[in-house]
Design an enzyme around this catalytic site. Structure first.
Site, short mmCIF file in Angstrom:
data_model
loop_
_atom_site.label_atom_id
_atom_site.label_comp_id
_atom_site.label_asym_id
_atom_site.label_seq_id
_atom_site.Cartn_x
_atom_site.Cartn_y
_atom_site.Cartn_z
N GLY A 189 0.81 -1.21 0.00
CA GLY A 189 0.00 0.00 0.00
C GLY A 189 0.85 1.26 0.00
O GLY A 189 1.75 1.41 0.83
N CYS A 210 -9.76 2.15 3.48
CA CYS A 210 -9.13 3.15 4.35
C CYS A 210 -10.18 4.05 5.00
O CYS A 210 -11.21 4.36 4.39
CB CYS A 210 -8.16 4.01 3.54
N ILE A 213 -11.43 -10.56 -1.64
CA ILE A 213 -11.78 -9.62 -0.58
C ILE A 213 -10.52 -9.07 0.08
O ILE A 213 -9.48 -9.73 0.09
CB ILE A 213 -12.68 -10.28 0.48
N ASN A 214 -10.67 -7.88 0.65
CA ASN A 214 -9.65 -7.39 1.57
C ASN A 214 -9.84 -8.12 2.89
O ASN A 214 -10.72 -8.97 3.02
CB ASN A 214 -9.81 -5.87 1.73
N THR A 215 -9.05 -7.82 3.90
CA THR A 215 -9.10 -8.57 5.15
C THR A 215 -10.40 -8.34 5.91
O THR A 215 -11.04 -7.30 5.81
CB THR A 215 -7.93 -8.19 6.05
N GLY A 238 -7.39 -16.36 1.30
CA GLY A 238 -7.20 -17.74 1.74
C GLY A 238 -6.72 -18.70 0.68
O GLY A 238 -6.84 -19.92 0.85
#
Length: 303
Positions: A46, A130, A191-193, A244
């Site tokens: 990032g 963010c 997906i992001n986390t 994952g």
């Protein structure tokens, strides 16, 4: 060998395997382990307009079948990237993509514009997970309206391939995907986390300095697959799947659910050569299935 090339908008990938931002440094650090030119692309950590120190330690924790991180986008800013990192990565024969993060819409736009000046950076991945400091800290990507607003502003200023990375920490991810598609995103990655936490029971304290952090790793795959499938059936732009993926069959499952490409994240920490093994494994799968091209299996889930 089956044909592995895919397209993400106008971005051409020699195969559907990329690396996820935040798990692969700036890419060149992995040169001792793999030939980066064999990847479909890699996404650098990032990057923000100005340098960021990140969060206090401890900011990583191992959890069952995964990990939590609260690094906080530590980086030296886009100026440092342009002057010191770009010269090291610009000549790789693959797609180098910058993950762009920000605290305001203006931050996103200015960072995207600076990326557009770099000839061999042909795409950015917009991290809308963010917090928006002007709107009380709520993440840009948690409502269709705020997601659309930041994508619209960046799209007006940035003419190369625009990938938007979606947060799973929402009620309906398809609404976010449709909102950013409507404002000109060329692709979405997801997906992001997932938001999680870990606790030290003996000390009765959270393990992370920030209390909560982003969870990744094998445990999130079922959620990521579900969201990729839902988004694939809701938008017309290409979907990039991540979350994952630990081996080639995991990657194939994402392709079957509609992902045109995948990103490998946490698995890089366990095996720095995993991406090459996954590329080879996808090819082996296609041969077993009698497929001449990876495009034959994208979105082919019989559901």
């Amino acid at each position: 060998m089956a044909e592995l090339n895919v397209e993400i908008g106008t971005l051409k990938l020699k195969n559907p395997v990329m690396t996820a931002s935040g798990t692969f440094g700036y890419g060149y650090e992995f040169s001792d382990f793999i030939d980066l030119n064999k990847l479909g692309g890699f996404i650098v950590k990032g990057t923000t307009l100005n340098p960021r120190e990140g969060n206090p330690y401890p900011r990583m924790a191992e959890v069952p079948m995964g990990m939590l991180n609260a690094v906080g986008l530590q980086n030296k800013g886009i100026k440092y990237f342009s002057e010191n990192i770009y010269p090291k990565v610009k000549d790789f024969d693959t797609n180098v993509i910058v993950n762009v993060s920000g605290s305001t819409i203006e931050d996103y736009v200015e960072t995207a514009c600076k990326c557009s000046l770099l000839d061999n950076i042909n795409a950015i991945e917009l991290n809308i997970s963010c917090p928006n400091v002007k709107e009380g800290g709520m993440a840009f990507g948690t409502s269709p309206a705020s997601a659309a607003k930041v994508v619209k502003a960046v799209r007006a200023a940035y003419k190369k391939t625009l990938i938007v990375k979606l947060s799973p920490n929402v009620t309906d991810i398809t609404e976010i995907a449709k909102a950013v598609e409507g404002e000109g995103a060329d692709s979405v990655s997801l997906i992001n986390t997932l938001l999680g936490m870990a606790v030290n029971a003996e000390k009765r304290t959270p393990i992370l300095s920030t209390v909560t952090g982003g969870m990744s790793g094998a445990a999130v795959k079922p959620i990521a697959l579900r969201m990729v499938w839902q988004v694939f059936n809701s938008v017309k732009i290409p979907v990039i799947g991540l979350g994952g993926i630990m081996n080639a069959i995991d990657a194939v499952e994402f392709l079957l659910c509609g992902a045109s490409a995948v990103q490998i994240g946490t698995a890089n920490f366990i095996d720095p050569s995993i991406t090459i093994k996954i590329i080879d494994g996808i090819n082996d799968y296609l041969e077993r299935q009698g497929c001449s091209s990876v495009k034959e299996i994208i979105g082919s889930l019989k559901a």
